[in-house]
Design a protein around this motif. Sequence first.
Motif, mmCIF file in Angstrom:
data_model
loop_
_atom_site.group_PDB
_atom_site.id
_atom_site.type_symbol
_atom_site.label_atom_id
_atom_site.label_comp_id
_atom_site.label_asym_id
_atom_site.label_seq_id
_atom_site.Cartn_x
_atom_site.Cartn_y
_atom_site.Cartn_z
ATOM 1 N N LYS A 193 0.845 -1.188 0.000
ATOM 2 C CA LYS A 193 0.000 0.000 0.000
ATOM 3 C C LYS A 193 0.877 1.234 0.000
ATOM 4 O O LYS A 193 2.027 1.185 0.409
ATOM 5 N N LEU A 194 0.294 2.303 -0.441
ATOM 6 C CA LEU A 194 1.007 3.559 -0.570
ATOM 7 C C LEU A 194 0.062 4.640 -0.065
ATOM 8 O O LEU A 194 -1.118 4.635 -0.428
ATOM 9 N N LEU A 247 2.645 8.751 -2.548
ATOM 10 C CA LEU A 247 2.415 8.850 -3.990
ATOM 11 C C LEU A 247 2.785 10.244 -4.490
ATOM 12 O O LEU A 247 3.453 10.389 -5.513
ATOM 13 N N ILE A 286 -0.211 4.886 -12.894
ATOM 14 C CA ILE A 286 -1.403 4.855 -12.049
ATOM 15 C C ILE A 286 -2.574 4.271 -12.832
ATOM 16 O O ILE A 286 -2.893 4.725 -13.926
ATOM 17 N N GLU A 321 5.943 -0.865 -11.553
ATOM 18 C CA GLU A 321 4.991 -0.945 -10.453
ATOM 19 C C GLU A 321 3.712 -0.236 -10.910
ATOM 20 O O GLU A 321 3.775 0.855 -11.464
ATOM 21 N N ILE A 349 0.286 1.424 -9.635
ATOM 22 C CA ILE A 349 -0.422 1.918 -8.454
ATOM 23 C C ILE A 349 -1.904 1.975 -8.804
ATOM 24 O O ILE A 349 -2.305 2.636 -9.760
ATOM 25 N N THR A 372 0.507 -2.017 -6.352
ATOM 26 C CA THR A 372 0.442 -1.322 -5.071
ATOM 27 C C THR A 372 -0.884 -0.569 -5.039
ATOM 28 O O THR A 372 -1.297 -0.005 -6.044
ATOM 29 N N LEU A 391 -3.381 2.434 -3.696
ATOM 30 C CA LEU A 391 -3.407 3.769 -3.085
ATOM 31 C C LEU A 391 -4.343 3.691 -1.890
ATOM 32 O O LEU A 391 -5.549 3.491 -2.047
#
Length: 109
Positions: free
Chosen positions: A5-6, A11, A23, A67, A69, A93, A95
């Motif tokens: 998680k971010l 971010l 994204i 990666e 997101i 990952t 958000l």
Amino acid sequence: MGNQKLTPKELDNRIKENKDVFILDVRSEDKFNDYHLEHAVNVPKTAIFEMEEANTSYDISLPKDKEIIIACTTGNSATKCANILAKHDFNVTVLEGGLTAWKEYTKSK
């Protein structure tokens, strides 16, 4: 399998560092058109769920070497999509808190 998680702040820092951030916004097209993160790519969650049901890697043109997101409204759909994409060897990952948290974060800056 725990998803990475971010936070919105993390971010934001990555975007500022001009890292090559990919994204994926999994909300409906209407919501995406209404508001989205800059440079985000829209693949509605329904398409990702269909990919899971059909058990195919579907024709989702997402990079395997970056990666990804994943963002949705609050983080729930993004988590489901991340689980599906991770099974197909995507580096995902989520958000945390979705775009709701992102908007709150950007308002408070």
